[in-house]
Design a protein around this motif. Structure first.
Motif, PDB file in Angstrom:
ATOM      1  N   UNK A  27       0.865  -1.146   0.028  1.00  0.00           N
ATOM      2  CA  UNK A  27      -0.031   0.118  -0.107  1.00  0.00           C
ATOM      3  C   UNK A  27       1.014   1.365   0.060  1.00  0.00           C
ATOM      4  N   UNK A  28       2.000   1.039   0.140  1.00  0.00           N
ATOM      5  CA  UNK A  28       3.011   2.288   0.223  1.00  0.00           C
ATOM      6  C   UNK A  28       3.832   2.243  -1.108  1.00  0.00           C
TER       7      UNK A  28
ATOM      8  N   UNK B 271      -9.839   9.412  -3.578  1.00  0.00           N
ATOM      9  CA  UNK B 271      -9.157   8.397  -3.843  1.00  0.00           C
ATOM     10  C   UNK B 271      -8.513   7.680  -2.409  1.00  0.00           C
ATOM     11  N   UNK B 272      -8.698   8.297  -1.246  1.00  0.00           N
ATOM     12  CA  UNK B 272      -8.288   7.571  -0.132  1.00  0.00           C
ATOM     13  C   UNK B 272      -6.613   7.588  -0.176  1.00  0.00           C
ATOM     14  N   UNK B 273      -6.021   8.440  -0.850  1.00  0.00           N
ATOM     15  CA  UNK B 273      -4.454   8.334  -0.883  1.00  0.00           C
ATOM     16  C   UNK B 273      -4.045   9.628  -0.063  1.00  0.00           C
ATOM     17  N   UNK B 274      -2.988   9.465   0.615  1.00  0.00           N
ATOM     18  CA  UNK B 274      -2.223  10.473   1.286  1.00  0.00           C
ATOM     19  C   UNK B 274      -0.840  10.331   0.606  1.00  0.00           C
TER      20      UNK B 274
ATOM     21  N   UNK C  77       3.717   7.765  -0.965  1.00  0.00           N
ATOM     22  CA  UNK C  77       2.236   7.848  -1.233  1.00  0.00           C
ATOM     23  C   UNK C  77       1.874   6.447  -0.754  1.00  0.00           C
ATOM     24  N   UNK C  78       0.430   6.711  -0.124  1.00  0.00           N
ATOM     25  CA  UNK C  78       0.143   5.533   0.416  1.00  0.00           C
ATOM     26  C   UNK C  78      -1.525   5.502   0.544  1.00  0.00           C
ATOM     27  N   UNK C  79      -2.264   4.379   0.515  1.00  0.00           N
ATOM     28  CA  UNK C  79      -3.836   4.404   0.631  1.00  0.00           C
ATOM     29  C   UNK C  79      -3.887   4.495   2.149  1.00  0.00           C
TER      30      UNK C  79
ATOM     31  N   UNK D   6      -6.088   5.725  14.417  1.00  0.00           N
ATOM     32  CA  UNK D   6      -5.363   4.607  13.293  1.00  0.00           C
ATOM     33  C   UNK D   6      -4.372   5.369  12.671  1.00  0.00           C
ATOM     34  N   UNK D   7      -3.302   4.622  12.597  1.00  0.00           N
ATOM     35  CA  UNK D   7      -2.396   5.259  11.451  1.00  0.00           C
ATOM     36  C   UNK D   7      -2.854   4.960  10.035  1.00  0.00           C
ATOM     37  N   UNK D   8      -2.662   6.150   9.356  1.00  0.00           N
ATOM     38  CA  UNK D   8      -2.897   6.121   8.201  1.00  0.00           C
ATOM     39  C   UNK D   8      -2.054   5.317   7.108  1.00  0.00           C
ATOM     40  N   UNK D   9      -0.559   5.387   7.434  1.00  0.00           N
ATOM     41  CA  UNK D   9       0.231   4.642   6.431  1.00  0.00           C
ATOM     42  C   UNK D   9       0.121   3.074   7.017  1.00  0.00           C
TER      43      UNK D   9
END
Lengths: 145, 160
Positions: free
Chosen positions: A7-8, A80-83, A132-134, B119-122
């Motif tokens: 996810x990262x 997108x739920x992406x940071x 970048x990760x979900x 909750x951790x996002x990553x």
């Protein structure tokens, strides 16, 4: 781009610079007598480095010239739920040479607030990292009231 | 909230800075989902984005024990920041918290924070909960009004 944890996505330098170029506001972290501090700034990317302006006589101006600093931008796409985040480390140098100064004047950079800005500062990066990760479970978010 | 900060007028704009009061700072801290923590390691500044939760007058975060942030000594001095800005209007605000990190060891507190969504996002274990106990909380805003054709000033609004 490479991927490590599920996810990262680890962003390469070009991706990081693209994200930096798309932004206008970041945060610079400095040390003042070994104490940390953070200042939000508006900036532009020029020749692979971050350029911004500061007021003479401010805490920020006094703390960063010739010193190691860290600079960060981040963003979150709720659809997108992406940071993502990009962190740049390097030394802050004042742009003093006249040619450089006039080049910098041509940059689309002006301070958002109203102080008299006298210093152009460039952060020469020694390290640029980004990922970048979900986002995990953003719906679980609650706030305290 | 106008603290008589820097004021400037150009042909079209009047721009000023204001200090934000404590209630406003905490409201903004609660509202934002991502903040950044700065700390000193080996004499150099570090800056790490984190998601956070306001809890009983502190800022709770979750980290990996192996990360630079997670490896900070208990009691280490940190700065936490949230901000938002409008690039079109060239306005924005920021809130800066100076404080110290302390561990959250009580399983009841840990579970309560998890249940509230700390909750951790990553990805990754992010198994260490800590909180930032503030020494000071300050906020600042940049405001801008734009001159209209009739000579009055209005807050900048993007074109339709």
């Amino acid at each position: 781009m490479t991927t490590d944890a599920p996810g990262t996505t680890i962003l390469d330098t070009d991706d990081c610079l693209d994200l930096l170029r798309a932004g206008e506001v970041g945060r610079v972290a400095v040390t003042i007598a070994d104490h940390p501090d953070i200042f939000p700034i508006n900036y532009v990317v020029d020749r692979g480095s971050v350029v911004f302006r500061t007021d003479e006589g401010t805490k920020l101006a006094a703390s960063l010239l010739g010193r190691g600093v860290a600079f960060e931008v981040d963003g979150y796409d709720a659809d997108e739920g992406v940071a993502w985040s990009v962190v740049l480390k390097g030394a802050a140098v004042e742009i003093e040479q006249m040619q450089q100064f006039f080049d910098a004047l041509d940059l689309p950079l002006f301070p958002w607030h109203a102080g008299r800005k006298q210093h152009f500062v460039r952060i020469e990066p020694t390290e640029i990292t980004g990922r970048r990760f979900h986002v995990v479970g953003p719906d679980a978010w609650t706030t305290e009231d | 909230m106008d603290d008589g900060g820097l004021k400037a007028m150009s042909a079209s704009d009047v721009v000023w800075t204001s200090s934000l009061d404590a209630d406003t700072c905490w409201r903004l801290l609660r509202r934002e989902r991502i903040g950044r923590i700065a700390f000193v390691r080996d004499g150099r500044p570090w800056l790490v984005p984190v998601n956070h939760l306001v809890d009983e007058g502190t800022i709770a975060v979750r980290t990996d024990a192996s990360s630079a942030l997670g490896a900070l000594d208990d009691g280490a001095e940190v700065v936490f920041e949230v901000d938002d800005s409008d690039p079109q209007a060239k306005t924005g605000w920021s809130v800066v918290v100076h404080g110290r990190v302390v561990p959250i060891d009580d399983p009841v507190q840990q579970q309560a924070l998890n249940a509230r969504g700390l909750q951790p996002w990553g990805p990754g274990p992010k198994d260490r909960q800590r909180r930032i106990v503030p020494d000071s909380v300050t906020g600042k805003a940049i405001s801008r009004h734009r001159k209209q054709s009739d000579g009055t000033f209005l807050p900048y609004m993007p074109p339709d």
